[in-house]
Design a protein around this motif. Sequence first.
Motif, PDB file in Angstrom:
ATOM      1  N   GLY A 157       1.734   9.480  -5.924  1.00  0.00           N
ATOM      2  CA  GLY A 157       2.005  10.872  -5.596  1.00  0.00           C
ATOM      3  C   GLY A 157       1.363  11.372  -4.316  1.00  0.00           C
ATOM      4  N   TYR A 158       0.825  10.462  -3.502  1.00  0.00           N
ATOM      5  CA  TYR A 158       0.257  10.886  -2.224  1.00  0.00           C
ATOM      6  C   TYR A 158       1.377  11.300  -1.278  1.00  0.00           C
ATOM      7  CZ  TYR A 158      -4.301   8.988  -3.520  1.00  0.00           C
ATOM      8  OH  TYR A 158      -5.492   8.747  -4.140  1.00  0.00           O
ATOM      9  N   ASP A 159       1.122  12.325  -0.439  1.00  0.00           N
ATOM     10  CA  ASP A 159       2.125  12.717   0.548  1.00  0.00           C
ATOM     11  C   ASP A 159       1.933  11.889   1.814  1.00  0.00           C
ATOM     12  OD1 ASP A 159       0.172  13.933   2.254  1.00  0.00           O
ATOM     13  OD2 ASP A 159       0.402  15.847   1.218  1.00  0.00           O
ATOM     14  N   GLN A 160       2.879  12.034   2.757  1.00  0.00           N
ATOM     15  CA  GLN A 160       2.845  11.188   3.947  1.00  0.00           C
ATOM     16  C   GLN A 160       1.574  11.377   4.772  1.00  0.00           C
ATOM     17  OE1 GLN A 160       6.446  11.363   6.249  1.00  0.00           O
ATOM     18  NE2 GLN A 160       7.683  10.580   4.576  1.00  0.00           N
TER      19      GLN A 160
ATOM     20  N   SER B  23       0.831  -1.210   0.000  1.00  0.00           N
ATOM     21  CA  SER B  23       0.000   0.000   0.000  1.00  0.00           C
ATOM     22  C   SER B  23       0.857   1.248   0.000  1.00  0.00           C
ATOM     23  CB  SER B  23      -0.926   0.008   1.220  1.00  0.00           C
ATOM     24  OG  SER B  23      -1.820  -1.060   1.152  1.00  0.00           O
ATOM     25  N   LEU B  24       1.894   1.256   0.830  1.00  0.00           N
ATOM     26  CA  LEU B  24       2.793   2.412   0.882  1.00  0.00           C
ATOM     27  C   LEU B  24       3.409   2.694  -0.480  1.00  0.00           C
ATOM     28  CD1 LEU B  24       4.664   1.698   4.228  1.00  0.00           C
ATOM     29  CD2 LEU B  24       3.103   3.593   3.789  1.00  0.00           C
ATOM     30  N   ILE B  25       3.911   1.649  -1.128  1.00  0.00           N
ATOM     31  CA  ILE B  25       4.555   1.815  -2.435  1.00  0.00           C
ATOM     32  C   ILE B  25       3.555   2.336  -3.454  1.00  0.00           C
ATOM     33  CG2 ILE B  25       5.672   0.597  -4.358  1.00  0.00           C
ATOM     34  CD1 ILE B  25       7.405   1.063  -1.799  1.00  0.00           C
ATOM     35  N   LEU B  26       2.380   1.745  -3.500  1.00  0.00           N
ATOM     36  CA  LEU B  26       1.357   2.194  -4.445  1.00  0.00           C
ATOM     37  C   LEU B  26       1.030   3.663  -4.218  1.00  0.00           C
ATOM     38  CD1 LEU B  26      -0.807   1.703  -6.635  1.00  0.00           C
ATOM     39  CD2 LEU B  26      -2.342   1.049  -4.789  1.00  0.00           C
ATOM     40  N   LEU B  27       0.817   4.040  -2.977  1.00  0.00           N
ATOM     41  CA  LEU B  27       0.447   5.424  -2.674  1.00  0.00           C
ATOM     42  C   LEU B  27       1.585   6.391  -2.993  1.00  0.00           C
ATOM     43  CD1 LEU B  27      -1.507   4.711   0.605  1.00  0.00           C
ATOM     44  CD2 LEU B  27      -2.469   5.495  -1.565  1.00  0.00           C
TER      45      LEU B  27
END
Length: 155
Positions: free
Chosen positions: A117-120, A109-113
Amino acid sequence: MSKDTFIALVQQHQGLINKILFLYADNAEDRKDLRQEILTEAWRSFGKFRGEAKFSTWLYRVGVNVALSFLRKNPKTHGDFGPEKASAGHGEEELLQQVLQVLNPVEKSLILLLLEGYDQQEISDILGISPGNTRVKIHRTREKLRTYGIDRFVE
């Protein structure tokens, strides 16, 4: 909100659902089952959607939560892939797909997000974890990818 609104929004964000399916289901039958579970839960929860977040963020969160539950009910085995195979002449897309197979669901999920281009802060909101925990998980996932020589995907 109406059924027609829900259908239109889901159709508009079909690509997001497909990405979740790609990351969490290995075969067509599992993808079909997972899609059905995601859509069922999204419809069941749609009345609670208050518009405080973007619909895509809300749908992604529902989809990931359903996918994680799906994996707990249907554990899958990961392919045999190690750092020595990272330089075996694979194309970058194929290499990324193989490495994603060895990441746990939260790391996926982290990699996909990150790739989306999602920020932290947005990642934290979507996954329902604290910003500090998000930073730590991103750092650890990047370190894990470095062992495979493909950290360039998430720099």
